[in-house]
Design an enzyme around this catalytic site. Sequence first.
Site, PDB file in Angstrom:
ATOM      1  N   GLU A  69       0.892  -1.226   0.157  1.00 49.47           N
ATOM      2  CA  GLU A  69      -0.098   0.019   0.093  1.00 49.47           C
ATOM      3  C   GLU A  69       0.781   1.323   0.012  1.00 49.47           C
ATOM      4  OE1 GLU A  69      -2.170  -3.239   2.503  1.00 49.47           O
ATOM      5  OE2 GLU A  69      -0.187  -2.513   2.255  1.00 49.47           O
ATOM      6  N   CYS A  72      -2.235  -3.330   7.325  1.00 46.70           N
ATOM      7  CA  CYS A  72      -1.668  -3.033   8.847  1.00 46.70           C
ATOM      8  C   CYS A  72      -1.921  -1.665   9.192  1.00 46.70           C
ATOM      9  CB  CYS A  72      -0.107  -3.517   8.870  1.00 46.70           C
ATOM     10  SG  CYS A  72       0.736  -2.271   8.073  1.00 46.70           S
TER      11      CYS A  72
END
Length: 379
Positions: free
Chosen positions: A58, A85
Site C-alpha cells: 500500500e 496493517c
Amino acid sequence: MSKRADKKFMRRAVDLALASESEGNLPIGCVIVLDGEVIAEGKSSVLSPQYNPGRHAEVEAIRRVDDRLWPRAAEMTCYTTLEPCVMCAGTLLLHGVGRVVFGAYDKLGGAGCTLEHLPPYYDEGGVYAWEGPLMPRECDPLYERADEAFAELPVGRKQWAEPDEPADTPESLLDELHAWRESKGRGSRKALSRARKAARAFVDRADESVLAAVLPYARAIFEETGYLKDFRALERYAKKAGELDVLDEVDETLRAELPDVWIKRALRQGDLDGAIECWFEHEEHSRARLCADPLVRAVDDAQVELLISCRMSQVNYRIGRRKRSHYRRACNTLRRLKDELERAGHAEYWQYVIEDIRAQHDGLPALIDELDKAGFMGG
C-alpha cells in the site's frame, strides 16, 4: 463501483502479489483506482532488494500516485490483497483515500479493528469505507504464504537474525506456551511461531502422561490461526495422548476455517446432510474446492445445484490463476460438468453455466479463446 469492477481491480492486485512473490518478496499487491482507472500500483518490497519493514504494497502504491491527483483522494479506492496493517491504514487515512477494499483478513495484524478507536482529530473528515474480504478464494492462500514468512521477519532490526530456538526443558516450554496463552493469542507473529515450535518440541520429547498438558495450548494455537498444519498437529497430539474429545471441541473453528477437512470428516462419518449444509455455507471459501470431488461422488443425480456449485468452485480456482494452462484445465472441468449434467438428465443447465462464465470473464481474452476452442459457445 460495481462488484464486477471491484473484482477486476482485485485481480490486478493478485497479479502484483504473485509477481512480488516470484521476486522473493511477500505475496501482497495493491492498486489505487480513480475514475475507473488504475493510477498507481504497488507490491511488497520488504525483503528485496534489501530488508525494509516499511515497504508494504500500500505504501509503495501511494508513493506512485501523481501529486496532482491528491485533491481528489476521497474519490480514490485502494485495492489490496491483504487487510492493511496499522502503518498502511494510517498512511491511507492521512492521505484521505476514500475507500479501501481488501482480499483477505489479516487475523493477527489487520487494522480494521482499530477504526472505531481513532483520535478525535479524525472525526470531522470521517473514516474511509473499509470493505472485505473480496475474492478470498484467491487471496487467502496468498495470506497464508505471507503469514509463514512474517513469523521469521526480523521486525524492527536492520540485520537478519536467527529464529529463536525452542527452550530445552519441559518447564521452559510450558512457560513459553503459557505466556502466549495468557496474551489471549494476541501476541506477535514471532510469539505465535515460538508457541507453535514449543508445542511441537514438547510433544516430540514428552511421554503420554504429560501430553494432556500441551493439548489446551495446541488447541489455542489452532483456534487462533485456523491453519491446516496446526489442526494436524492438534490431531496428532490428541491421538498420542488418547484425548480425541478435544477434536470435537474445535469443531466450530474447523468448520469455519477448514471446511474441506470438516466435510471430508462428515462424509466418512456418514453425515451427508451435514456435509452438504457445510458446503453451501462455505462454498466461497478458498479451500472448498478441495472437497468438491468426494462430495459429488457422495450425492445422487437430483442434487444438480450442488453439482454445479462444486464444479464451479474448481473452475473459478483455475480461472483465478490467470494462466492459459489453467484455463485449459478449467475447460476440462467444464467438460466433465457437461457430461455429468447430461447423465443426470439436467442438460438444460449447461447453457446457463457457460453464458455466466463468459459474461463474468469477458475481460480475459485468453480464457474466452480457450472456451471457444473447447466449443463452449455462449447463447
